[in-house]
Enzyme design. Structure first.
Site, PDB file in Angstrom:
ATOM      1  N   CYS A 102       0.831  -1.214   0.000  1.00 22.73           N
ATOM      2  CA  CYS A 102       0.000   0.000   0.000  1.00 22.73           C
ATOM      3  C   CYS A 102       0.860   1.256   0.000  1.00 22.73           C
ATOM      4  CB  CYS A 102      -0.966   0.001   1.186  1.00 22.73           C
ATOM      5  SG  CYS A 102      -0.161  -0.125   2.800  1.00 22.73           S
ATOM      6  N   HIS A 152      -1.342   1.186   7.509  1.00 24.22           N
ATOM      7  CA  HIS A 152      -1.882   1.183   6.141  1.00 24.22           C
ATOM      8  C   HIS A 152      -1.796   2.578   5.526  1.00 24.22           C
ATOM      9  CE1 HIS A 152      -4.142  -0.272   2.771  1.00 24.22           C
ATOM     10  NE2 HIS A 152      -5.159   0.534   2.990  1.00 24.22           N
TER      11      HIS A 152
END
Length: 483
Positions: free
Chosen positions: A113, A431
């Site tokens: 990510c 994330h």
């Protein structure tokens, strides 16, 4: 439950069921399905007159097998369209992109990510895409093989994102990125580790700066990445103890927003980031001394990148810890206060034109122009050509395609176009997500392969203060005026 027959015009509908526990209106809806006559137009003859919507079946005396008469005209039959409906998935992908309003997402290949969010932010820069399109497929002799491969992979990935609405798997790009920078290929228990998005951003821009500056690459600007993202800083280095003073110039790709207890807003953090202390040898004292370094911006880019310095090395836990403090940032950033005297002078005239134009839009009378000035009808524009170090950009073109006698000048004012956020407590975990402004003005949250529209007012709420997504990198686009 009763079963009756209903005669309407020349048709007879046998065995129509009546649920006597429901009001007559339900029965009329059944007849609507059979005949096309709306309930409000139906006139059904029963004992005592016409059937009312809310009548009581028990008092109407309707019997099993009874024939009821109905009058009323049906709705006009809708003609079948000459061209049937076209579903989104049946459109060509280029048309699907226009309909959806944004480009594709990127599949997460296993803790990637950080890479996906970096790519989505940089992909939003049209001038960078244009430069990559012109990048040659053959490697030049002065460029190392992995740099060429990573640049070519970036070009191909950008091209895929532009042509697809379905999520793209950035496999080739990821493989070449790991080959060029092995730190992004670190494994833990056989699984690729999460990495720092800012490091990925910096390394990718550095590689592109080398490739797009190669002598074999002929583009309209010989130093494309510097023109797009480069910030020139001029610094005064002073030692209070010895009185020594010197100046130095450097080029960086981002401004740092340092976060402390006194910092609540980006402006304050940038002010702190332009001041630092360093220890070095003093020729006058013959030993190490503390020097104060104060920097000012001497040349601005078209895209101003700001990094929130949220991570620091924590010795106790032997890992990068995160500063969760809330730091607000604006949709429009003015960096005039951080500029050198020389740059401020160059920005004054464009800023006055910008103020006059905004005054016109607000219904105010613009400041009178000096005689001979031809800027009465000037309008704000986004930069379309590389800027030079004096805050100017190349000549814009007229509607007919020919060059005009005006250049686009930077104003020191920037509009937010992308935010890269981090959710979690450590740079090497959690994330990363990209929030990117489209050409239409709409914001899209690119959470790996899942693009989701967002409201602009929610973008500035990513300022931290908890465990939710918080801004780690902000990218602003220059606002310019032609002169």
């Amino acid at each position: 439950m009763l079963t009756v027959s209903v005669k309407w015009q020349k048709e007879l509908f046998p065995k129509v069921e009546i649920d006597t526990s429901q009001p007559p209106y339900v029965f009329k809806c059944q007849l609507h399905d059979l005949t096309g006559v709306p309930p409000e137009r139906q006139k059904i003859m029963v004992k005592g007159g016409l059937l009312k919507d809310d009548a009581n079946w028990a008092t109407l005396g309707v019997k099993e097998g009874q024939k009821l008469m109905m009058m009323g005209t049906a709705d006009e039959i809708v003609k079948t369209p000459e061209k049937g409906p076209v579903f989104m998935e049946d459109l060509p992908e280029e048309e699907q992109m226009v309909a959806v309003g944004h480009t594709a997402g990127l599949f997460n290949l296993g803790n990637t990510c950080y890479m996906n969010s970096t790519v989505q932010c940089l992909h939003s820069v049209p001038e960078l895409k244009s430069a990559l399109v012109s990048y040659p497929s053959q490697k030049s002799s002065d460029l190392d093989h992995t740099s060429h491969m990573l640049t070519a992979a970036t070009r191909e990935l950008f091209n895929e994102l532009d042509k697809s609405v379905k999520p793209v798997a950035p496999m080739q790009f990821w493989m070449v990125l790991r080959k060029k920078y092995p730190q992004f290929g670190q494994l833990h228990n056989g699984v690729y580790m999460q990495q720092d998005a800012e490091e990925c951003w910096t390394q990718l821009l550095y590689t592109l700066s080398q490739s797009l500056r190669s002598p074999s690459f002929r583009y309209e600007n010989p130093d494309t990445i510097k023109a797009l993202f480069g910030i020139e800083l001029v610094s005064r280095v002073h030692c209070q103890e010895s009185g020594e003073e010197s100046s130095e110039t450097e080029s960086v790709y981002s401004l740092k927003c340092h976060i402390s207890q006194e910092v609540n807003h980006l402006h304050e953090g940038l002010k702190h980031g332009l001041k630092s202390e360093l220890e070095k040898a003093s020729p006058c004292l013959g030993r190490s001394a503390i020097y104060l370094k104060e920097s000012r911006i001497n040349a601005l880019p078209r895209y101003l990148t700001v990094q929130f310095v949220r991570f620091f090395w924590k010795r106790e836990s032997n890992q990068k810890a995160k500063i969760l403090r809330k730091v607000d940032y604006p949709l429009q950033l003015d960096v005039y206060d951080f500029c050198s005297d020389d740059l401020c002078k160059k920005l004054e005239a464009p800023r006055q034109i910008l103020r006059d134009e905004e005054g016109k839009k607000a219904g105010l009378k613009a400041k009178e122009k000096t005689s001979g000035s031809k800027d009465n009808d000037v309008k704000m524009t986004d930069v379309e050509r590389p800027s030079n170090e004096s805050g100017e950009s190349s000549k814009p073109t007229s509607k007919e395609g020919g060059p005009t006698d005006k250049k686009s000048h930077l104003t020191g004012i920037y509009d937010l176009v992308a935010v890269l956020t981090h959710k979690g407590r450590s740079a090497d975990s959690g994330h990363y997500v990209a929030w990117v402004k489209q050409e239409s003005g709409k914001w899209i949250e690119f959470d790996d392969d899942n693009p989701v529209p967002q409201r602009e007012e929610d973008i500035t709420k990513l300022s931290g203060g908890g465990d939710w997504h918080m801004a780690y990198i902000c990218m602003y686009k220059a606002r310019t005026v032609p002169m």
